[in-house]
Scaffold this motif. Sequence first.
Motif, PDB file in Angstrom:
ATOM      1  N   LEU A 330       0.727  -1.317   0.028  1.00 23.01           N
ATOM      2  CA  LEU A 330       0.188  -0.136  -0.105  1.00 23.01           C
ATOM      3  C   LEU A 330       0.805   1.197   0.015  1.00 23.01           C
ATOM      4  O   LEU A 330       0.353   2.451   0.324  1.00 23.01           O
ATOM      5  CB  LEU A 330      -0.869   0.022   1.172  1.00 23.01           C
ATOM      6  N   VAL A 331       1.965   1.034  -0.421  1.00 23.63           N
ATOM      7  CA  VAL A 331       2.967   2.266  -0.219  1.00 23.63           C
ATOM      8  C   VAL A 331       2.443   3.381  -1.341  1.00 23.63           C
ATOM      9  O   VAL A 331       2.427   2.937  -2.706  1.00 23.63           O
ATOM     10  CB  VAL A 331       4.580   1.738  -0.629  1.00 23.63           C
ATOM     11  N   ARG A 332       2.573   4.364  -1.039  1.00 16.76           N
ATOM     12  CA  ARG A 332       2.162   5.510  -2.179  1.00 16.76           C
ATOM     13  C   ARG A 332       3.052   5.560  -3.444  1.00 16.76           C
ATOM     14  O   ARG A 332       4.438   5.671  -2.990  1.00 16.76           O
ATOM     15  CB  ARG A 332       2.228   6.811  -1.351  1.00 16.76           C
ATOM     16  N   GLY A 333       2.384   5.497  -4.674  1.00 17.51           N
ATOM     17  CA  GLY A 333       3.341   5.325  -5.697  1.00 17.51           C
ATOM     18  C   GLY A 333       3.919   4.088  -5.940  1.00 17.51           C
ATOM     19  O   GLY A 333       4.534   3.759  -7.068  1.00 17.51           O
ATOM     20  N   GLY A 334       3.590   2.925  -5.219  1.00 17.56           N
ATOM     21  CA  GLY A 334       4.335   1.761  -5.460  1.00 17.56           C
ATOM     22  C   GLY A 334       3.226   0.722  -4.984  1.00 17.56           C
ATOM     23  O   GLY A 334       3.656  -0.574  -4.396  1.00 17.56           O
ATOM     24  N   ARG A 335       1.829   0.997  -5.195  1.00 17.33           N
ATOM     25  CA  ARG A 335       0.913  -0.208  -4.781  1.00 17.33           C
ATOM     26  C   ARG A 335       1.166  -1.420  -5.622  1.00 17.33           C
ATOM     27  O   ARG A 335       1.201  -1.308  -6.713  1.00 17.33           O
ATOM     28  CB  ARG A 335      -0.477   0.480  -4.992  1.00 17.33           C
ATOM     29  N   GLU A 336       0.850  -2.604  -4.919  1.00 15.64           N
ATOM     30  CA  GLU A 336       0.712  -3.539  -5.827  1.00 15.64           C
ATOM     31  C   GLU A 336      -0.220  -4.721  -5.049  1.00 15.64           C
ATOM     32  O   GLU A 336      -0.427  -4.588  -3.737  1.00 15.64           O
ATOM     33  CB  GLU A 336       2.112  -4.194  -5.668  1.00 15.64           C
ATOM     34  N   MET A 337      -0.838  -5.376  -5.677  1.00 17.14           N
ATOM     35  CA  MET A 337      -1.738  -6.523  -5.275  1.00 17.14           C
ATOM     36  C   MET A 337      -1.264  -7.701  -4.498  1.00 17.14           C
ATOM     37  O   MET A 337      -1.528  -8.258  -3.385  1.00 17.14           O
ATOM     38  CB  MET A 337      -2.664  -7.204  -6.278  1.00 17.14           C
ATOM     39  N   LEU A 338      -0.094  -8.081  -4.843  1.00 15.57           N
ATOM     40  CA  LEU A 338       0.924  -8.946  -4.301  1.00 15.57           C
ATOM     41  C   LEU A 338       2.196  -8.614  -3.985  1.00 15.57           C
ATOM     42  O   LEU A 338       3.011  -7.840  -4.894  1.00 15.57           O
ATOM     43  CB  LEU A 338       0.940 -10.405  -5.191  1.00 15.57           C
ATOM     44  N   PRO A 339       2.979  -8.884  -3.010  1.00 19.90           N
ATOM     45  CA  PRO A 339       4.170  -8.561  -2.752  1.00 19.90           C
ATOM     46  C   PRO A 339       5.233  -9.187  -3.694  1.00 19.90           C
ATOM     47  O   PRO A 339       4.749 -10.185  -4.227  1.00 19.90           O
ATOM     48  CB  PRO A 339       4.337  -8.735  -1.390  1.00 19.90           C
ATOM     49  N   ASP A 401     -14.951   2.765  -3.421  1.00 14.34           N
ATOM     50  CA  ASP A 401     -14.299   1.478  -3.415  1.00 14.34           C
ATOM     51  C   ASP A 401     -13.286   1.263  -4.985  1.00 14.34           C
ATOM     52  O   ASP A 401     -13.589   0.348  -5.643  1.00 14.34           O
ATOM     53  CB  ASP A 401     -15.189   0.229  -3.670  1.00 14.34           C
ATOM     54  N   LEU A 402     -12.649   2.263  -5.140  1.00 12.52           N
ATOM     55  CA  LEU A 402     -11.576   2.261  -6.295  1.00 12.52           C
ATOM     56  C   LEU A 402     -10.626   1.507  -5.806  1.00 12.52           C
ATOM     57  O   LEU A 402      -9.504   2.050  -5.556  1.00 12.52           O
ATOM     58  CB  LEU A 402     -11.416   3.658  -6.806  1.00 12.52           C
ATOM     59  N   GLU A 403     -10.871   0.140  -5.898  1.00 15.26           N
ATOM     60  CA  GLU A 403      -9.548  -0.689  -5.386  1.00 15.26           C
ATOM     61  C   GLU A 403      -9.623  -1.982  -5.894  1.00 15.26           C
ATOM     62  O   GLU A 403      -8.761  -3.001  -5.444  1.00 15.26           O
ATOM     63  CB  GLU A 403      -9.796  -1.085  -3.749  1.00 15.26           C
ATOM     64  N   HIS A 404      -9.649  -2.008  -7.470  1.00 13.47           N
ATOM     65  CA  HIS A 404      -9.561  -3.365  -8.214  1.00 13.47           C
ATOM     66  C   HIS A 404      -8.221  -3.328  -8.639  1.00 13.47           C
ATOM     67  O   HIS A 404      -7.380  -2.539  -8.360  1.00 13.47           O
ATOM     68  CB  HIS A 404     -10.649  -3.417  -8.953  1.00 13.47           C
ATOM     69  N   TRP A 405      -8.036  -4.136  -9.686  1.00 18.02           N
ATOM     70  CA  TRP A 405      -6.516  -4.478 -10.121  1.00 18.02           C
ATOM     71  C   TRP A 405      -6.349  -3.021 -11.133  1.00 18.02           C
ATOM     72  O   TRP A 405      -5.094  -2.765 -11.119  1.00 18.02           O
ATOM     73  CB  TRP A 405      -6.689  -5.689 -11.274  1.00 18.02           C
ATOM     74  N   ALA A 406      -7.293  -2.466 -11.630  1.00 16.92           N
ATOM     75  CA  ALA A 406      -7.081  -1.209 -12.236  1.00 16.92           C
ATOM     76  C   ALA A 406      -6.559  -0.169 -11.294  1.00 16.92           C
ATOM     77  O   ALA A 406      -5.778   0.930 -11.867  1.00 16.92           O
ATOM     78  CB  ALA A 406      -8.236  -0.679 -13.035  1.00 16.92           C
ATOM     79  N   ALA A 407      -6.894  -0.309  -9.955  1.00 14.20           N
ATOM     80  CA  ALA A 407      -6.285   0.865  -8.909  1.00 14.20           C
ATOM     81  C   ALA A 407      -4.842   0.369  -8.433  1.00 14.20           C
ATOM     82  O   ALA A 407      -4.593   1.033  -7.696  1.00 14.20           O
ATOM     83  CB  ALA A 407      -7.338   1.115  -8.223  1.00 14.20           C
ATOM     84  N   PHE A 408      -4.360  -0.605  -9.246  1.00 16.04           N
ATOM     85  CA  PHE A 408      -3.008  -1.120  -8.429  1.00 16.04           C
ATOM     86  C   PHE A 408      -2.372  -1.256 -10.041  1.00 16.04           C
ATOM     87  O   PHE A 408      -1.980  -2.567 -10.299  1.00 16.04           O
ATOM     88  CB  PHE A 408      -3.206  -2.430  -7.733  1.00 16.04           C
ATOM     89  N   ARG A 409      -2.116  -0.133 -10.912  1.00 16.00           N
ATOM     90  CA  ARG A 409      -1.410  -0.300 -12.202  1.00 16.00           C
ATOM     91  C   ARG A 409      -0.313  -1.235 -12.515  1.00 16.00           C
ATOM     92  O   ARG A 409      -0.263  -1.862 -13.343  1.00 16.00           O
ATOM     93  CB  ARG A 409      -1.561   1.056 -12.772  1.00 16.00           C
ATOM     94  N   LYS A 410       0.343  -0.985 -11.468  1.00 21.09           N
ATOM     95  CA  LYS A 410       1.564  -1.774 -11.604  1.00 21.09           C
ATOM     96  C   LYS A 410       1.284  -3.285 -11.765  1.00 21.09           C
ATOM     97  O   LYS A 410       1.942  -4.197 -12.618  1.00 21.09           O
ATOM     98  CB  LYS A 410       2.670  -1.658 -10.408  1.00 21.09           C
ATOM     99  N   SER A 411       0.487  -3.746 -10.797  1.00 22.88           N
ATOM    100  CA  SER A 411       0.125  -5.167 -10.727  1.00 22.88           C
ATOM    101  C   SER A 411      -0.951  -5.633 -11.825  1.00 22.88           C
ATOM    102  O   SER A 411      -0.835  -6.627 -12.526  1.00 22.88           O
ATOM    103  CB  SER A 411      -0.598  -5.728  -9.625  1.00 22.88           C
TER     104      SER A 411
END
Length: 564
Positions: A330-339, A401-411
Motif C-alpha cells: 500500500l506504499v504511495r506510488g508503489g501499490r501492488e496486489m501481491l508483494p 471502492d476504487l480498489e480493483h486491479w486497475a487501481a493497482f496499475r503496476k500489478s
Amino acid sequence: MPVTAHLLIGPVLRRVVGARATVWVETTEPTFVRVEAEGGAAGSAQTFSAYGHHYAIVVVEDLLPDADHPYRVTLDGREVWPLADSPYPPSFIRTRPADDAEHPVRLIFGSCREATPHATARKLPPDALDAYARRLMTDPQDPDLRPDLIVLLGDQVYADKPTAKIRKFLKRRRAAGYHGPDDEVVSFDEYTKLYLESWRDPEVRWLFATVPSVMIFDDHEIIDDWNTSSSWREEMNEQGWWRERISAGLASYWVYQHLGNLSPDQLAADPLLHKVTTVDDATDLLHDFGLAVDRPESADNTDRPYQWSFALDLGRTRLVMLDNRCNRVLVRGGREMLPAQEWNWFVDQAHGDYDHLVVGSSLPWLMPPAIHNVEAWNEQSADAPSRRRAGNAERLRRMVDLEHWAAFRKSFEALTELFRRLGEGGDGSPTHRVGLSGAYRAPETISVLSGDVHHSYVAKADLGPGVTTPVHQLTCSPIHNQVPAFMRPLMRFSWSRAAARVTRTMAEKAGVPEAPLRWQRLAGPYFGNAVSTLRHRGAHAEMTIEGTSPDGELFEVATVELRP
C-alpha cells in the motif's frame, strides 16, 4: 459423567487429492473424530481447542480411484453423520480416475453470500447455492450435475454487515460489557456465530458435505474496504477495537476457511496447525497469529509471515487462488496486489504441465472499461505532488471502492504481461520474474474467476496477434445479495463506448498510459443472484451463468464458449 460431543458445523468435505480427502468439523466438546468411508478408507483426529471452540480436520486415506465413497462421521465412537432423520441423499466422497488426463473438469464458482433468508430482514432474491444444492440432490451421481469443486471467491461471511439475528446477539453482548461497534462482530466468538448461521443452512450443509470446496477471502470477512490504502490502515489502527477485530478475523478465517484449502501434505507441513494441535488451548497462538499476519507490507519487505494464496491441480486444470487483500503493498506510488515474493510464487505456479489455467481473484482483473479508467485515474491522482489533489483522490478511492486491479496499475500491467507471455508460448521470462526462462507450451485457455462487484459477466481479452490462447474474465456475483436498483443503469452504462471514451480522456489528461490490452464483453451484466459453472473437456472450455427464479429454481442466463 463424560460430556457427549455433538457436531456443531460439518462435516465439510474440502480437498480430494488422489486416494486421500480432507474433512473439516466443528464440535461442541473436545472429542476424537473419525471418518470412515465405504471400501475401507478412513482417518481420524483429535479436536484442537481455541476460544472455547473445538475443531478437527481429518485426512481420509486409501480411497479407491474413480469411485463414490459414502462415509460416516463418529465422535468418540458415536455416529453423528449422516443425520438419522435427514431427508437428503447420503454424502459421499467422489474420487477421480487414477489417470484422469482426459477426464473432464467441472468447477462451480461465485462470491458474496449473505446468510439464508430466514436469518436476514432484507428481502433478497433466492440463494443460488441453495438452489444448486437442491438440483444436485435430485441425482448426486449424475456427472452432468455434480461439480468436481466449489470455488468461493470471497465474502463468505459479513463481519461488518451481519443479519438481524446476529445484531440482536451483538446488542446483548455490548450491554454485557463486550466492546466494539453495536452492529459489527469483533471477537473470535462473535465470528463463530457468522459461520454457524451461514454453514448450517440445511441445503448448504449437505452440499458442503458432498462436494469438495476451496475458498479465499475478500473484504467483508474483515470489514468493507479492507486494506484499500495506507491512510485507511492508519485510521483503522486508531479504533480501540481494531486489533481484536483483525486478529479474530484472520484467525477465524484460518480455522474455518483456509485450513481446508490445504492438501494433506500441506496440512502435515503447516507449522501453525502443528502448534495448535499439540497444546491444550490454542487461543493465545491464534490471537498472536492473527496480529502477526496483518503486519503492514512495504515495497522492500518481502518477509511475509504467512501466505494465503494457494494452488492445486485438478486433472489437466490448474487453479491458482490469489490473496487480493491481506498482503497488498500500500506504499504511495508503489501499490501492488501481491508483494514481490508472492508474485514470484504465482509466476512459478502459472508455468507447468497443464492445459487450462484458472486464476481465482476475488477482485476482477477486467472491469467495465469506464470503471477501469476511473480507477486508474484515481490512483494516478492519489500519487500527485499536490497534497490537496492527492488527498481528494484518496478520499474518493475509499468512498466508492476504487480498489480493483486497475487501481493497482503496476500489478494490472504485470498480470496482463504474464498472460501475454503464457498465451504466446515459446521462450520468455514473464515480467517481474528474475531468473525464470525456458520454453512453454501455450495453455488451451486462461480464465480469471472473480466476484465482489454484485453482477455477473464474461469479458474476452485481446492481447495481440501473437497470443493464441483465449483469455477471459469470468465474474459471478452475488450468490446471495443484491446491488441497489439505482446503480444498475450506471453499471450498464459503464460498459458503453461513450462512457469509455469520456473516462479515457480524463485518465489521459492525468498522465495515465493507455491500458496494454483491449477487452470486450461477451455476456452480462446480469444483476440477480447467480452461480456459474466452468467446464473443461480436452481443449474445450465453456462457462455458464445460472440465475435464480423467484421460486428458487436455477435458470440459464448465458453460456459462452471460451475460444479464440
